[in-house]
Scaffold this motif. Structure first.
Motif, PDB file in Angstrom:
ATOM      1  N   GLN A   1       2.054  46.048  97.776  1.00  0.00           N
ATOM      2  CA  GLN A   1       3.272  45.332  98.168  1.00  0.00           C
ATOM      3  C   GLN A   1       4.558  46.067  97.821  1.00  0.00           C
ATOM      4  O   GLN A   1       5.646  45.520  98.024  1.00  0.00           O
ATOM      5  CB  GLN A   1       3.285  43.942  97.511  1.00  0.00           C
ATOM      6  N   GLY A   2       4.462  47.265  97.269  1.00  0.00           N
ATOM      7  CA  GLY A   2       5.669  48.026  96.982  1.00  0.00           C
ATOM      8  C   GLY A   2       6.294  47.642  95.652  1.00  0.00           C
ATOM      9  O   GLY A   2       5.632  47.095  94.769  1.00  0.00           O
ATOM     10  N   GLU A   3       7.577  47.890  95.528  1.00  0.00           N
ATOM     11  CA  GLU A   3       8.287  47.694  94.266  1.00  0.00           C
ATOM     12  C   GLU A   3       9.379  46.648  94.430  1.00  0.00           C
ATOM     13  O   GLU A   3      10.053  46.603  95.454  1.00  0.00           O
ATOM     14  CB  GLU A   3       8.904  49.017  93.800  1.00  0.00           C
ATOM     15  N   PHE A   4       9.568  45.822  93.376  1.00  0.00           N
ATOM     16  CA  PHE A   4      10.516  44.724  93.447  1.00  0.00           C
ATOM     17  C   PHE A   4      11.388  44.671  92.195  1.00  0.00           C
ATOM     18  O   PHE A   4      10.977  45.091  91.119  1.00  0.00           O
ATOM     19  CB  PHE A   4       9.783  43.392  93.615  1.00  0.00           C
ATOM     20  N   ASP A   5      12.574  44.128  92.371  1.00  0.00           N
ATOM     21  CA  ASP A   5      13.517  43.979  91.260  1.00  0.00           C
ATOM     22  C   ASP A   5      13.292  42.684  90.494  1.00  0.00           C
ATOM     23  O   ASP A   5      13.626  42.585  89.316  1.00  0.00           O
ATOM     24  CB  ASP A   5      14.956  44.010  91.796  1.00  0.00           C
ATOM     25  N   VAL A   6      12.755  41.708  91.169  1.00  0.00           N
ATOM     26  CA  VAL A   6      12.388  40.435  90.542  1.00  0.00           C
ATOM     27  C   VAL A   6      11.014  40.031  91.072  1.00  0.00           C
ATOM     28  O   VAL A   6      10.783  40.051  92.282  1.00  0.00           O
ATOM     29  CB  VAL A   6      13.399  39.311  90.862  1.00  0.00           C
ATOM     30  N   ILE A   7      10.130  39.681  90.173  1.00  0.00           N
ATOM     31  CA  ILE A   7       8.839  39.097  90.558  1.00  0.00           C
ATOM     32  C   ILE A   7       8.763  37.735  89.908  1.00  0.00           C
ATOM     33  O   ILE A   7       8.934  37.605  88.692  1.00  0.00           O
ATOM     34  CB  ILE A   7       7.655  39.977  90.138  1.00  0.00           C
TER      35      ILE A   7
ATOM     36  N   VAL B   1      16.775  31.828  88.361  1.00  0.00           N
ATOM     37  CA  VAL B   1      16.561  33.225  88.727  1.00  0.00           C
ATOM     38  C   VAL B   1      17.884  33.979  88.778  1.00  0.00           C
ATOM     39  O   VAL B   1      18.011  35.085  88.243  1.00  0.00           O
ATOM     40  CB  VAL B   1      15.835  33.329  90.080  1.00  0.00           C
ATOM     41  N   LYS B   2      18.879  33.385  89.406  1.00  0.00           N
ATOM     42  CA  LYS B   2      20.186  34.035  89.515  1.00  0.00           C
ATOM     43  C   LYS B   2      20.798  34.262  88.130  1.00  0.00           C
ATOM     44  O   LYS B   2      21.356  35.337  87.857  1.00  0.00           O
ATOM     45  CB  LYS B   2      21.118  33.187  90.379  1.00  0.00           C
ATOM     46  N   ASP B   3      20.686  33.281  87.264  1.00  0.00           N
ATOM     47  CA  ASP B   3      21.239  33.415  85.913  1.00  0.00           C
ATOM     48  C   ASP B   3      20.552  34.530  85.144  1.00  0.00           C
ATOM     49  O   ASP B   3      21.216  35.323  84.450  1.00  0.00           O
ATOM     50  CB  ASP B   3      21.101  32.105  85.143  1.00  0.00           C
ATOM     51  N   LYS B   4      19.241  34.632  85.268  1.00  0.00           N
ATOM     52  CA  LYS B   4      18.515  35.661  84.518  1.00  0.00           C
ATOM     53  C   LYS B   4      18.805  37.056  85.072  1.00  0.00           C
ATOM     54  O   LYS B   4      18.833  38.036  84.320  1.00  0.00           O
ATOM     55  CB  LYS B   4      17.012  35.370  84.526  1.00  0.00           C
ATOM     56  N   CYS B   5      19.034  37.150  86.362  1.00  0.00           N
ATOM     57  CA  CYS B   5      19.429  38.445  86.931  1.00  0.00           C
ATOM     58  C   CYS B   5      20.758  38.901  86.355  1.00  0.00           C
ATOM     59  O   CYS B   5      20.957  40.085  86.049  1.00  0.00           O
ATOM     60  CB  CYS B   5      19.508  38.341  88.456  1.00  0.00           C
ATOM     61  N   VAL B   6      21.679  37.973  86.203  1.00  0.00           N
ATOM     62  CA  VAL B   6      22.979  38.292  85.603  1.00  0.00           C
ATOM     63  C   VAL B   6      22.807  38.639  84.123  1.00  0.00           C
ATOM     64  O   VAL B   6      23.333  39.649  83.638  1.00  0.00           O
ATOM     65  CB  VAL B   6      23.966  37.122  85.771  1.00  0.00           C
ATOM     66  N   ASN B   7      22.053  37.814  83.411  1.00  0.00           N
ATOM     67  CA  ASN B   7      21.890  38.006  81.965  1.00  0.00           C
ATOM     68  C   ASN B   7      21.248  39.343  81.627  1.00  0.00           C
ATOM     69  O   ASN B   7      21.583  39.954  80.595  1.00  0.00           O
ATOM     70  CB  ASN B   7      21.035  36.881  81.377  1.00  0.00           C
TER      71      ASN B   7
ATOM     72  N   ASN C   1      -0.793  43.203  87.659  1.00  0.00           N
ATOM     73  CA  ASN C   1      -0.324  43.441  89.026  1.00  0.00           C
ATOM     74  C   ASN C   1       1.196  43.314  89.123  1.00  0.00           C
ATOM     75  O   ASN C   1       1.852  44.083  89.839  1.00  0.00           O
ATOM     76  CB  ASN C   1      -0.996  42.456  89.983  1.00  0.00           C
ATOM     77  N   ALA C   2       1.744  42.340  88.418  1.00  0.00           N
ATOM     78  CA  ALA C   2       3.202  42.187  88.401  1.00  0.00           C
ATOM     79  C   ALA C   2       3.853  43.421  87.782  1.00  0.00           C
ATOM     80  O   ALA C   2       4.867  43.928  88.282  1.00  0.00           O
ATOM     81  CB  ALA C   2       3.588  40.933  87.629  1.00  0.00           C
ATOM     82  N   PHE C   3       3.262  43.921  86.718  1.00  0.00           N
ATOM     83  CA  PHE C   3       3.764  45.129  86.068  1.00  0.00           C
ATOM     84  C   PHE C   3       3.804  46.295  87.047  1.00  0.00           C
ATOM     85  O   PHE C   3       4.799  47.027  87.145  1.00  0.00           O
ATOM     86  CB  PHE C   3       2.882  45.466  84.861  1.00  0.00           C
ATOM     87  N   GLN C   4       2.707  46.479  87.782  1.00  0.00           N
ATOM     88  CA  GLN C   4       2.597  47.604  88.702  1.00  0.00           C
ATOM     89  C   GLN C   4       3.608  47.524  89.847  1.00  0.00           C
ATOM     90  O   GLN C   4       4.018  48.552  90.388  1.00  0.00           O
ATOM     91  CB  GLN C   4       1.174  47.664  89.278  1.00  0.00           C
ATOM     92  N   HIS C   5       4.017  46.327  90.219  1.00  0.00           N
ATOM     93  CA  HIS C   5       4.912  46.148  91.359  1.00  0.00           C
ATOM     94  C   HIS C   5       6.372  45.936  90.954  1.00  0.00           C
ATOM     95  O   HIS C   5       7.232  45.761  91.828  1.00  0.00           O
ATOM     96  CB  HIS C   5       4.454  44.961  92.205  1.00  0.00           C
ATOM     97  N   LEU C   6       6.653  45.983  89.657  1.00  0.00           N
ATOM     98  CA  LEU C   6       8.016  45.723  89.177  1.00  0.00           C
ATOM     99  C   LEU C   6       8.778  47.030  88.974  1.00  0.00           C
ATOM    100  O   LEU C   6       8.235  47.995  88.433  1.00  0.00           O
ATOM    101  CB  LEU C   6       7.953  44.950  87.860  1.00  0.00           C
ATOM    102  N   SER C   7      10.026  47.059  89.401  1.00  0.00           N
ATOM    103  CA  SER C   7      10.868  48.231  89.169  1.00  0.00           C
ATOM    104  C   SER C   7      11.161  48.362  87.679  1.00  0.00           C
ATOM    105  O   SER C   7      11.061  47.400  86.919  1.00  0.00           O
ATOM    106  CB  SER C   7      12.179  48.116  89.947  1.00  0.00           C
ATOM    107  N   ASP C   8      11.564  49.561  87.263  1.00  0.00           N
ATOM    108  CA  ASP C   8      11.821  49.809  85.845  1.00  0.00           C
ATOM    109  C   ASP C   8      12.936  48.937  85.287  1.00  0.00           C
ATOM    110  O   ASP C   8      12.938  48.609  84.100  1.00  0.00           O
ATOM    111  CB  ASP C   8      12.161  51.281  85.626  1.00  0.00           C
ATOM    112  N   GLU C   9      13.877  48.554  86.124  1.00  0.00           N
ATOM    113  CA  GLU C   9      15.008  47.735  85.673  1.00  0.00           C
ATOM    114  C   GLU C   9      14.843  46.271  86.055  1.00  0.00           C
ATOM    115  O   GLU C   9      15.768  45.471  85.876  1.00  0.00           O
ATOM    116  CB  GLU C   9      16.312  48.278  86.275  1.00  0.00           C
ATOM    117  N   GLY C  10      13.681  45.904  86.570  1.00  0.00           N
ATOM    118  CA  GLY C  10      13.482  44.560  87.068  1.00  0.00           C
ATOM    119  C   GLY C  10      13.004  43.583  86.003  1.00  0.00           C
ATOM    120  O   GLY C  10      12.756  43.944  84.848  1.00  0.00           O
TER     121      GLY C  10
END
Length: 252
Positions: free
Chosen positions: A98-104, A26-32, A126-135
């Motif tokens: 559940q609001g908006e998230f940067d990583v799901i 997860v950490k690597d993909k956030c960086v990538n 559902n993941a789409f709806q809760h994911l931020s535009d840059e997530g």
């Protein structure tokens, strides 16, 4: 599904699972993919083992699971580890509010417990709806090879002083599915006798291309497909397939 007694034995039986590799993935993909936010939704979080580890690594984690028993274990674990994680009892195929998230994330092949194509597609929506535009949306599944060759018609067993189990796997009714019949024998220290608990669990997977098509149909851009915690593309004998996606257009 409800894990019932399995919830309280899960961590003991999964103690050798590569949790640290999931966290690093997860950490690597956030960086990538330049994800700078830390809000993370852990769908089908189970006993919260990854939720807690991710929280201790700096993510603002929210956990969701269908099993009340699993969530009870997760909440106790978070409190013991001194991290604050809100946990909610919901089916990821019916997720809302559940609001908006940067990583799901849907980790530990939890997506394979959904029993129909419709549930998988609903979960993606559902993941789409809760994911931020840059997530990013990250999940892993069992490969068809693993279901067919490493699970079906196989027996696994473990014998320890305080807990033992026998795990038999049989073909499921659907294609690329498996039914796990598990029997646990847990020592009651008060009586010195073993209590038996039986569980049946269902898992189903699909071809890589099918998951990819569903993601695109939902409105995601598929960023990456890899296998077994490596950046290499899946092979015919890969066991765990990883997907990474982001939003590109309004969901259907």
């Amino acid at each position: 599904m409800s894990y019932q007694q399995f919830a309280y034995l899960y961590d003991e039986l999964m103690k050798d699972a590569p949790y640290d590799e999931w966290v690093q993935f997860v950490k690597d993909k956030c960086v990538n993919y330049n994800v700078t936010g830390t809000r993370l939704l852990d769908l089908a979080c189970g006993t919260g083992e990854l939720s807690v580890r991710l929280a201790k690594d700096g993510f603002q984690v929210t956990g969701v699971d269908l099993s009340e028993d699993m969530l009870a274990v997760a909440q106790a674990k978070a409190e013991d580890e001194g991290v604050r994680i809100p946990f909610f009892q919901q089916n990821m195929a019916d997720l809302e509010g559940q609001g908006e998230f940067d990583v799901i994330g849907i980790f530990c092949d939890s997506l394979n417990y959904l029993q129909s194509e419709q549930e998988v597609m609903a979960t993606f929506s559902n993941a789409f709806q809760h994911l931020s535009d840059e997530g990013i949306f990250v999940f892993d599944v069992h490969s068809i090879y693993k279901i067919s060759h490493l699970f079906i018609n196989q027996t696994f067993a473990s014998s320890e002083d305080h807990v033992s189990f026998i795990w038999n796997s049989f073909p499921g009714e659907s294609s690329n599915s498996v039914e796990h019949e598990l029997s646990f024998f847990v020592l009651d220290e008060r009586t010195g006798k073993y209590d038996r608990f039986d569980e049946i669990h269902f898992q189903r997977t699909y071809p890589v291309q099918q998951y990819s098509d569903w993601l695109v149909e939902t409105g995601f851009e598929l960023l990456e497909v890899c296998a077994d915690f490596k950046d290499a593309k899946p092979s015919t004998q890969s066991e765990r397939i990883f997907f990474v996606a982001k939003k590109i257009e309004k969901a259907i």
